[in-house]
Every structure is written in C-alpha cells, then in structure tokens.
Design an enzyme around this catalytic site. Sequence first.
Site, PDB file in Angstrom:
ATOM      1  CD  GLU A 169     -32.525  16.908 -54.441  1.00  0.00           C
ATOM      2  OE1 GLU A 169     -32.228  16.265 -55.483  1.00  0.00           O
ATOM      3  OE2 GLU A 169     -31.748  17.049 -53.498  1.00  0.00           O
TER       4      GLU A 169
ATOM      5  CD  GLU B  35     -27.746  18.638 -55.408  1.00  0.00           C
ATOM      6  OE1 GLU B  35     -26.832  18.097 -54.762  1.00  0.00           O
ATOM      7  OE2 GLU B  35     -28.758  19.111 -54.870  1.00  0.00           O
TER       8      GLU B  35
END
Length: 864
Positions: free
Chosen positions: A538, A456
């Site tokens: 994820e 991220e």
Amino acid sequence: MINNFTKWFLRFLLLLISVQGLAQAITKAPIKIKAPIKIKSTTKTVTSTARNGRTTESFNNNWRFILDSVNDYSSQNAEDTSWRKINLPHDWSIEGEFSETNPATAGGGALPGGMGWYRKKFAIPESSKNKTILITFDGVYRNSEVFINGHSLGIRPNGYISFQYNLTPYLNYGKDTNVIAVKVDNLRQPNSRWYSGSGIYRNVWLTTVDKVHVDNWGTYITTPLVSSLLATVNVVTSIRNQNDSVQPITLQTIVVDPSGRQVARSVTNATIASDSTLVNSPATSIKQSLELDLPKLWSTERPYLYKAISQVMVNGKIVDSYETNFGIRTFNFHTKKGFSLNGRSMKIIGVCNHHDLGALGAAINTRALERQLEILKRMGCNGIRTSHNPPAPELLDLCDRMGFIVMDETFDMWAKPKSPYDYSLYWNEWHRKDLEDHVLRDRNHPSVFMWSVGNEIPEQWGDESKGDTTGRVIARELVNIVKALDITREITTANNEPGAGNNIIQSGAFNLVGYNYHHQEWADFPKAWRGKKLIITESTSALETRGYYDLVPFDTIRRWPKRWDIPFENPNGSFTVSAYDHVSTPWGSTHEESVKALLKNDHVSGMYIWTGFDYLGEPTPYSWPARSSYFGIIDLAGFPKDVYYLYQSLFTTKPVLHIYPHWNWNEGDTVDIVSYYNNADSVELFLNDSSLGVQAKTGDDLHIKWRVPYAPGTLKAVSRKGGKTVLSKVVKTAGEPAKIILKADRSLIKADGRDLSFITATVVDKNGTMVPNAGHLIKFSIKGGGFIAGVDNGDPTSHEPFKAKQHTALNGLALAIIQSNGQTGSITLNATAEGLQKAIVVVQANQNGQEVKKNLVPAGRIKK
C-alpha cells in the site's frame, strides 16, 4: 510435434533447474533454438458435450425482501406476499439516506445497516430426484443464515466469503414448491472501516449434478515446469460420491485453447468411496499430468487462457463436466532485482480497491467492474489488490482476461479488533475455514500472484517481555494453512509498522514482506530485512477532490491531517482537497514521491497505490459531512483526476500531453500550470498565442510547470520531439453555462437485464467548453428497455441519493448509469437543467451486446 527424445531432454533439463533451486531461472534464460520446430496439427475441437451432466444457472431473479429485525421468517409457510419483489444482487444500504446518526459512521459510508430477510419459492423437476442440488452464494454481508423449507443449512459470519450448501436432503420435487429463506444480520455497527453494503450483494447459483461429481472448487492446476517449447500441467481433481456405495469412474481431463481446440488430454480410472461411509469424509483426489507443446504464456499484455475440462464418466457415460480456466506463466520475486514475469523484469503498478461500485453500492455488476478495469488499464495500471477481503469471483475472471497482477487478500484483522463489532469476534471459530475456502476458490486464477493474509494487523505489535507474541504464532498458522492448499505463490501481509519489532515479519513465515507506506525506507529494506523480498502492499494515500484547486503553489506539499488521531479542521470551508498532487496523509506521500521511490529502487517489486477509485466511507482527512474517500486516482463516479495522466505518461506507450488546471480564475490570480507528458523532448506553453516558454523534464522530474498570471482566453501546450510536434492540448476560459452534453461509454449493450451504459453529463458553454465550476441540478428521464440504476457526480460530501433520477454536477460533470431491463430496442435518456439546453442520448440494447473496445485487451462477458 516435438519428438519423444526432445520432450525427455526438456523435462530433464527443467527438472534439473528446479532441483537446483532455480525453478524460476528458466524464465531468465529460456532455451534458444536456431530454427523453429515445425509442429503438425493433430488437435481436435471439443464440442458442447463437455457440459454434459452438470447445469449451473443463475438463481438471482424473483426474490422477495423485507427489512425486519424483530420477526422470524425462516418457516416454509411464513407470509411474504406483501414483501418487495427484487432481483439479486442487492444492497439495501445504498438505497438508504446518508446521516451522521447512522451507526456505521462516516467511516462506514454514513448509510444504514439493519437486518433483512430474503425469500424465494422455486420448483425442482422430478427428473432431478436422483441428482445433487447445490446452492452457491458468492457473498452475503453479513452474518447470513440460510434455510430451505424451514431447515437451517448453516451460518456464515464473514460478509465476503463464498460458500455452498447441499439442498438435496430437504427438497420437494415436481409440483411441490420449495422455499429458501436467507437472514442477513448487519445490525451491530460499526463493523467495518469502509462501506460494506448489506444483503445478498453478490451472485447466487443453483447447480444440478450427478451424485458422483467434481467437488466445489474441486480442481487444482499447477504448471511446475515451463519453457518456450514445453509445459507440464498438473491437475488434481477432487471427486465426491454421494451414492451409498463405492463407484468406479473414469476421469478424462481435456485441455483446450481459446478456440476450443484440444491441446492435451489425460484419462485415469479410479474408485471413489461413498460419502456415507465416513463422517465428514474428504473427496477423493486424482492426480494427472499433461504436457503442452509450444505453450502460449499468460502475461499482462497478452493474458492467454487455457481451459481444463474435467469429465467424470460412470459406465462410459459423462455424469459431470467441470471447467477450469487457467494460464501458464512463470514469475519471480527477487531480493535484488524485484519482480519478473516470464523472464522479463517489470514493476507492478497496482492499485488497491474496495469492493463498492460507487452509486451501485456493493451490489456486484460485471460490467461496472469491467469499466473500472478498462479505465485503470488505460492509465498504465497492471495490478489489483483486493483490499481487504476476498473479492467477487467476477473480478478475478476479468483480471484473468484483461491482464492484471492480483494480490488476493483475506483479512483486515485477526483476533485483535479494529472496530467494535468486526470479524475479530468470529476469528477463533471461523478463520481457518474462511481462509481455506478463499484459497480453494481462487487458486486456479492466473491473475493471482500473491496471497495476503492480513492488512495492518494489530498483532504486528506486542511486548515480548510480557509474552505477547501472538502475531508470530498466528502468522505461522496462516501461512501453513495456505501452503497446505497452494505452494505456487508468495504469501505476505501488509505492514504499516515494518520496523525491527514487527512480530509478523519476525515470525519468519514470510519471504515476501509487504510495506504499507514508509517510502523513505524502501531503499534501506535490504539492510533492514536481509534475504527478504519487498512488495509495497500500500502506497501514497494522496488526497484530491476532482476538479478543485487551491491557489497554492504546486510544489507546496501539505500533510492532512496533522496526525491520524487528531481531528481535522476545514481549511477550505467546503470540505475539499486541492487536485494538484500536493496533499497527502501524514503516513503517506504524494503520487510523485511514491513513484520516484519506486523507480529508484530495483529491489522494490512494485506498489499498490491507495487507491485506484474513490470509495464509500473513510473520508480522510475529514469526517461528516464528508462520506466517501478522497484517495482515488479516479473519483467515485469514474471520472479521472489529473494525476491519472501522470501514471499514463509514465507507464503507457500512448503519447500523453495533459495540462491543468482549468482556466477560469479571477483577475489578479497567479496559477501554476502543470503538465504531464511523454514521447517528447519538451513542451511549450502559450497564453493567447504568446509563448510562456519551453519546459523539459530533467533528472528524475515527472512533471513540468509554469507560474502564470491569469488572463482570460486560451492556454495551449505543444509537445515536440526532434523539433516536430507530437501533441497539442488546449484549455479555454469557459463562458456562461449554456447546455448539457451527454456521452455514453457504450452505445450498444446487451439486453440481459444486467448490462450497463455509463452516461456522462457535461455542462458546457455555447462553444462547447466545459464550465469547470458548474453545479447545476441535472434531471434525467428514460424511455425504452432500461432504467436508471444510479446517479453520481464524484463529490465526497454530497448527501443526494444514488438511487434517484437527478443529481447536481460537480465541477461540470455528473453521471447517470443506465441498466438493461431485459428488453431489446432503443433506450433514450434525456437530461435537463434550469437555464440549460437539454440533451438526449440513445443506447441500443440487443441480444449480443458490444465487444470491448479494440484498443483494450479483450475482456468479454463473464459466463458462469
């Protein structure tokens, strides 16, 4: 043995397939023969002499420690006699008190940081005077500086990376002692988005070796050509010469199977340049190629390991012996068909895990890691993502031996920060070195299938019109760094905004694209990123408090919080989240939503669920007074939540029938009874022997349910296949709490000062039924060769200390962790609580310990 012509033909065929760009095709269409080739055994056993010339010993014991951010204790003569005596690994933060005012914040676990000093006195014998003495730290959080006899050896800001220093130039020998001092600076916080821990929290090793030796992480083993009959094993060995002159050497590499039988061998003569002839001279690399007949392949079901023993000989004498475990396997990520291992298509059912071990904090313990992996394996999990940093080496050793597909991750941020004092401050100076060291350390592990170089990352975003394309530049640089050291694995990043404007994906550096969440978009991936392969780095981010249930219909899906940046209220009044699978974050999905999207799309290679275990810090959807996460399929103490059995019913062959919730409610309540099951056609539910009907999964259903008006008594579920009973499960209304039951996960442990037994304390009624709302304060006492290493109950809001001898139960359960103190004999744990009958459990400690349970893939004990 396979004759030479057969070997030549196999090599030619395998090479041809590889040249045609179908290197993985051999796994899809393996060579078939009508009759097996008979092989005569000409192997021999390698004896313990393989370890000649090198000793590596634990350097964990007999340290002294102090918390002090003012004084300097780097001098050899600094006073430390009043300091606390400790053994490593050590995490000082886990010993502190939870507080809203701790600068780590609730996101960092609400525990203290600070600055600590470690010192140790030790002697080196005269016989080692002409040797090289190396010290290896598996991880120090963070900003460590190491001193030997007052000399600084270096600084490493990264709290997760492993590193090694050469002590030799500064050592005293014989009767003169040496002092090593380590400064650990975790003052500036917040520097992490989860609980980091503080201190020398991983193992430390002291290695004594000849001046001519295999370099640190000095082997690189690849298996470029593999069939069911023959495998080529290429070994590159880096050898360092710390003498003043060149050295002629012989390198003998022997490959042995798990029984110690030699299965391949190669011998090479070489001349090794002296380190002193060049500044920062690289080690000399020697390339060898070996062939294995009828190789046994590494897989998640049968994680078969070979060992390469690299023997360095000078004048015919072994001066160093270096061992490397490796596995032989082929795998492929395909744009349309997803993931395959050794020719078999399969889904990666993985979990993301942070590095803390619950009540043990960040201090690494091999048995605690092994227990986590055992629990996950029983669930049907076959993958681990090391979110979001290099893991402890022991984790990868265990994954090698137990059969997990690892996504090995290096960074949580690049040059743009996420927290005020995070790694971005050191990015420019340290990212290349840290990434190189990570890949060098881990690249021989057969469990490692992917490198992730970022999670991220803020550089995903950037305005190209304003010249901000740093994400593309850095992405290409990182991929080049990895490929220079390892060409056998895919490289990816975990992208939480994987749209067309993502600078990292736009870089073109990644063939394997990682999606975080966005399960609604998985089906359209082939159109969005043509020619790319997909891994869900994820998924999910569902929320549950183990054993707590809102009386809200199971199918009522809630997204908590409304948005990540909007403060969340406390609708339950107790900072809990219903353990039905019906609450997730707004960016995530429920477990069933994620699994359905995974199973419907062949091109999705697999997914890594956020998370396997609850972890300290990041208590979404709440903040303080919550201090640990709600994301886990398993709670912080290691107790499975109900959704655990969803995965077990889907991804194991073990017969499963699970019904929930408990059956202690109030008159007038109506409760959804949910069941996960497999190996059956249907399930019938009974309340007090009256049938409530038969339910069966249809379409893509993953569960069945009944809406039942509460009446005290007994719920009984019966699964059937072809009219025959498969399993039955009972949930009873519990009476008043009456006693404690203690159960050890292992009744026999190793008396090595490190091994653990995890003791579950259950509050039950007089008939032995767990009381689902029991919250008694349970007091523990211990006698014998062990101590209480930690206590817990899995409650994300508890502020009770982990380093204690008492803890309240959460919904009927509590945990005590017993650790060996090095003595053999019985260890007796007593548990008492007001108004309850006490309980006793006895654990034996001996020199051998207990093997892993027979129904699991053997994991063994890790030996460094």
